[in-house]
Design a protein around this motif. Structure first.
Motif, PDB file in Angstrom:
ATOM      1  N   MET A 133      -0.872 -24.471  -1.869  1.00 20.30           N
ATOM      2  CA  MET A 133      -0.257 -22.919  -1.489  1.00 20.30           C
ATOM      3  C   MET A 133      -0.685 -23.658   0.205  1.00 20.30           C
ATOM      4  SD  MET A 133      -1.423 -18.865  -1.752  1.00 20.30           S
ATOM      5  CE  MET A 133      -1.109 -19.183  -4.123  1.00 20.30           C
ATOM      6  N   LYS A 134       0.446 -22.597   0.885  1.00 18.46           N
ATOM      7  CA  LYS A 134       0.055 -23.246   2.112  1.00 18.46           C
ATOM      8  C   LYS A 134      -0.874 -21.877   2.344  1.00 18.46           C
ATOM      9  CE  LYS A 134       4.646 -24.503   3.292  1.00 18.46           C
ATOM     10  NZ  LYS A 134       5.512 -23.745   4.436  1.00 18.46           N
ATOM     11  N   LYS A 135      -1.637 -22.464   4.007  1.00 23.23           N
ATOM     12  CA  LYS A 135      -2.812 -21.433   4.373  1.00 23.23           C
ATOM     13  C   LYS A 135      -1.938 -19.841   4.694  1.00 23.23           C
ATOM     14  CE  LYS A 135      -6.411 -21.389   6.868  1.00 23.23           C
ATOM     15  NZ  LYS A 135      -7.143 -22.507   8.571  1.00 23.23           N
ATOM     16  N   GLU A 136      -1.047 -19.716   5.088  1.00 19.17           N
ATOM     17  CA  GLU A 136      -0.698 -19.040   5.744  1.00 19.17           C
ATOM     18  C   GLU A 136      -0.183 -17.954   4.294  1.00 19.17           C
ATOM     19  OE1 GLU A 136       2.642 -18.917   8.396  1.00 19.17           O
ATOM     20  OE2 GLU A 136       1.728 -20.397   9.805  1.00 19.17           O
ATOM     21  N   THR A 137       0.495 -18.753   2.736  1.00 27.28           N
ATOM     22  CA  THR A 137       0.875 -17.514   2.570  1.00 27.28           C
ATOM     23  C   THR A 137      -0.659 -17.408   1.016  1.00 27.28           C
ATOM     24  OG1 THR A 137       2.379 -19.595   1.300  1.00 27.28           O
ATOM     25  CG2 THR A 137       2.129 -17.523  -0.102  1.00 27.28           C
ATOM     26  N   GLY A 138      -1.296 -17.839   1.420  1.00 25.93           N
ATOM     27  CA  GLY A 138      -2.729 -17.047   0.430  1.00 25.93           C
ATOM     28  C   GLY A 138      -3.402 -16.266   1.997  1.00 25.93           C
ATOM     29  N   LYS A 139      -3.235 -16.286   3.216  1.00 26.04           N
ATOM     30  CA  LYS A 139      -3.393 -15.197   4.315  1.00 26.04           C
ATOM     31  C   LYS A 139      -3.006 -13.905   4.240  1.00 26.04           C
ATOM     32  CE  LYS A 139      -4.054 -14.106   8.493  1.00 26.04           C
ATOM     33  NZ  LYS A 139      -3.927 -15.079  10.332  1.00 26.04           N
ATOM     34  N   THR A 140      -1.810 -13.844   3.888  1.00 21.91           N
ATOM     35  CA  THR A 140      -0.964 -12.724   3.205  1.00 21.91           C
ATOM     36  C   THR A 140      -0.656 -12.349   2.071  1.00 21.91           C
ATOM     37  OG1 THR A 140       1.088 -14.012   4.141  1.00 21.91           O
ATOM     38  CG2 THR A 140       1.626 -12.704   2.816  1.00 21.91           C
ATOM     39  N   ILE A 141      -0.818 -12.963   1.031  1.00 22.25           N
ATOM     40  CA  ILE A 141      -1.625 -12.330  -0.373  1.00 22.25           C
ATOM     41  C   ILE A 141      -2.609 -11.579  -0.027  1.00 22.25           C
ATOM     42  CG2 ILE A 141      -1.602 -13.710  -2.836  1.00 22.25           C
ATOM     43  CD1 ILE A 141      -0.492 -14.741  -1.887  1.00 22.25           C
ATOM     44  N   ARG A 142      -3.624 -12.246   0.555  1.00 19.46           N
ATOM     45  CA  ARG A 142      -5.528 -11.600   0.906  1.00 19.46           C
ATOM     46  C   ARG A 142      -4.756  -9.999   0.903  1.00 19.46           C
ATOM     47  NH1 ARG A 142      -7.382 -16.238   1.591  1.00 19.46           N
ATOM     48  NH2 ARG A 142      -7.335 -15.864   4.203  1.00 19.46           N
ATOM     49  N   GLU A 143      -3.886 -10.303   2.216  1.00 15.94           N
ATOM     50  CA  GLU A 143      -4.043  -8.985   3.141  1.00 15.94           C
ATOM     51  C   GLU A 143      -3.020  -8.018   1.855  1.00 15.94           C
ATOM     52  OE1 GLU A 143      -1.709 -10.372   6.557  1.00 15.94           O
ATOM     53  OE2 GLU A 143      -3.228 -11.603   6.602  1.00 15.94           O
ATOM     54  N   LEU A 144      -1.984  -8.157   1.495  1.00 15.22           N
ATOM     55  CA  LEU A 144      -1.782  -7.047   0.762  1.00 15.22           C
ATOM     56  C   LEU A 144      -1.927  -6.585  -0.584  1.00 15.22           C
ATOM     57  CD1 LEU A 144       1.567  -6.470  -0.201  1.00 15.22           C
ATOM     58  CD2 LEU A 144       1.824  -8.419  -1.506  1.00 15.22           C
ATOM     59  N   GLY A 145      -2.781  -7.682  -0.701  1.00 21.19           N
ATOM     60  CA  GLY A 145      -4.016  -7.047  -2.103  1.00 21.19           C
ATOM     61  C   GLY A 145      -4.762  -6.408  -1.128  1.00 21.19           C
ATOM     62  N   TYR A 146      -5.021  -6.273  -0.104  1.00 18.81           N
ATOM     63  CA  TYR A 146      -5.470  -5.128   0.610  1.00 18.81           C
ATOM     64  C   TYR A 146      -5.664  -4.030   0.686  1.00 18.81           C
ATOM     65  CZ  TYR A 146      -8.188  -2.870   4.617  1.00 18.81           C
ATOM     66  OH  TYR A 146      -9.233  -1.784   5.507  1.00 18.81           O
ATOM     67  N   PHE A 147      -4.326  -3.614   1.212  1.00 21.39           N
ATOM     68  CA  PHE A 147      -3.320  -2.729   1.501  1.00 21.39           C
ATOM     69  C   PHE A 147      -2.694  -2.368  -0.025  1.00 21.39           C
ATOM     70  CE2 PHE A 147      -2.492  -5.130   5.347  1.00 21.39           C
ATOM     71  CZ  PHE A 147      -3.488  -3.782   6.117  1.00 21.39           C
ATOM     72  N   ALA A 148      -2.972  -3.142  -1.031  1.00 21.01           N
ATOM     73  CA  ALA A 148      -2.393  -2.324  -2.173  1.00 21.01           C
ATOM     74  C   ALA A 148      -3.140  -1.708  -2.333  1.00 21.01           C
ATOM     75  CB  ALA A 148      -1.421  -3.564  -2.344  1.00 21.01           C
ATOM     76  N   SER A 149      -4.749  -1.878  -2.723  1.00 18.40           N
ATOM     77  CA  SER A 149      -5.507  -1.283  -2.968  1.00 18.40           C
ATOM     78  C   SER A 149      -5.850  -0.133  -2.347  1.00 18.40           C
ATOM     79  CB  SER A 149      -6.647  -2.760  -2.828  1.00 18.40           C
ATOM     80  OG  SER A 149      -7.834  -2.672  -1.939  1.00 18.40           O
ATOM     81  N   LEU A 150      -5.243   0.179  -1.036  1.00 17.30           N
ATOM     82  CA  LEU A 150      -6.106   1.068  -0.484  1.00 17.30           C
ATOM     83  C   LEU A 150      -5.801   2.734  -1.415  1.00 17.30           C
ATOM     84  CD1 LEU A 150      -6.399   2.208   2.446  1.00 17.30           C
ATOM     85  CD2 LEU A 150      -4.228   2.062   3.030  1.00 17.30           C
ATOM     86  N   GLY A 151      -4.323   3.003  -2.195  1.00 17.37           N
ATOM     87  CA  GLY A 151      -4.474   4.417  -2.922  1.00 17.37           C
ATOM     88  C   GLY A 151      -5.308   3.992  -3.027  1.00 17.37           C
ATOM     89  N   ILE A 152      -6.304   3.342  -3.949  1.00 18.92           N
ATOM     90  CA  ILE A 152      -6.771   3.630  -5.437  1.00 18.92           C
ATOM     91  C   ILE A 152      -8.381   4.010  -4.418  1.00 18.92           C
ATOM     92  CG2 ILE A 152      -8.036   2.153  -6.362  1.00 18.92           C
ATOM     93  CD1 ILE A 152      -6.214   0.259  -7.552  1.00 18.92           C
ATOM     94  N   SER A 153      -8.321   3.052  -2.880  1.00 21.37           N
ATOM     95  CA  SER A 153     -10.100   3.499  -2.313  1.00 21.37           C
ATOM     96  C   SER A 153      -9.739   4.835  -1.761  1.00 21.37           C
ATOM     97  CB  SER A 153     -10.350   2.189  -1.225  1.00 21.37           C
ATOM     98  OG  SER A 153      -8.984   2.477  -0.144  1.00 21.37           O
ATOM     99  N   VAL A 154      -8.522   5.218  -1.287  1.00 22.37           N
ATOM    100  CA  VAL A 154      -8.138   6.169  -1.064  1.00 22.37           C
ATOM    101  C   VAL A 154      -8.526   8.055  -2.428  1.00 22.37           C
ATOM    102  CG1 VAL A 154      -6.341   8.711   0.259  1.00 22.37           C
ATOM    103  CG2 VAL A 154      -6.444   6.561   1.584  1.00 22.37           C
ATOM    104  N   ALA A 155      -7.475   7.744  -3.240  1.00 27.82           N
ATOM    105  CA  ALA A 155      -7.935   8.851  -4.537  1.00 27.82           C
ATOM    106  C   ALA A 155      -9.585   8.491  -5.065  1.00 27.82           C
ATOM    107  CB  ALA A 155      -7.110   7.849  -5.702  1.00 27.82           C
ATOM    108  N   LEU A 156     -10.441   7.396  -5.087  1.00 25.02           N
ATOM    109  CA  LEU A 156     -11.283   7.114  -5.440  1.00 25.02           C
ATOM    110  C   LEU A 156     -12.730   7.926  -4.606  1.00 25.02           C
ATOM    111  CD1 LEU A 156     -11.891   4.796  -7.890  1.00 25.02           C
ATOM    112  CD2 LEU A 156     -14.391   4.233  -6.231  1.00 25.02           C
ATOM    113  N   ALA A 157     -11.907   7.910  -2.720  1.00 26.42           N
ATOM    114  CA  ALA A 157     -13.502   8.622  -2.373  1.00 26.42           C
ATOM    115  C   ALA A 157     -13.203  10.205  -2.225  1.00 26.42           C
ATOM    116  CB  ALA A 157     -13.291   8.231  -0.635  1.00 26.42           C
ATOM    117  N   ILE A 158     -12.066  10.602  -2.532  1.00 29.01           N
ATOM    118  CA  ILE A 158     -11.202  12.183  -2.911  1.00 29.01           C
ATOM    119  C   ILE A 158     -11.993  12.666  -4.147  1.00 29.01           C
ATOM    120  CG2 ILE A 158      -9.810  13.688  -3.305  1.00 29.01           C
ATOM    121  CD1 ILE A 158      -8.147  12.171  -1.422  1.00 29.01           C
ATOM    122  N   PHE A 159     -12.102  11.846  -5.506  1.00 21.02           N
ATOM    123  CA  PHE A 159     -12.967  12.314  -6.254  1.00 21.02           C
ATOM    124  C   PHE A 159     -13.791  12.190  -6.219  1.00 21.02           C
ATOM    125  CE2 PHE A 159      -8.901  11.652  -8.591  1.00 21.02           C
ATOM    126  CZ  PHE A 159      -8.712  12.799  -8.229  1.00 21.02           C
TER     127      PHE A 159
END
Length: 72
Positions: free
Chosen positions: A1-27
């Motif tokens: 896997m290219k270095k750029e692709t791995g970085k993009t996947i990590r960033e996507l995972g971070y932003f995808a987990s944002l909804g869970i972290s917001v909901a968790l903070a509220i609960f």
């Protein structure tokens, strides 16, 4: 896997987990407020304060994610 692709996947995972972290903070804020209300008998005052802190923490998570997104 290219270095750029791995970085993009990590960033996507971070932003995808944002909804869970917001909901968790509220609960978590709600839970702490509810627990304090039961302990001190001040229903619903501390529940609402905990909810407000939870919402503020959730928006703080969104703001930090936006700042991180500006880098890219």
């Amino acid at each position: 896997m290219k270095k750029e692709t791995g970085k993009t996947i990590r960033e996507l995972g971070y932003f995808a987990s944002l909804g869970i972290s917001v909901a968790l903070a509220i609960f978590i804020g709600l839970g702490i407020g509810l627990w304090l209300d039961k302990k001190f008998g001040t229903q619903p005052v501390l529940l609402l304060v905990g909810l407000a802190f939870g919402i503020a923490a959730g928006f703080s998570n969104i703001y930090r994610a936006g700042q991180k997104g500006k880098k890219y």
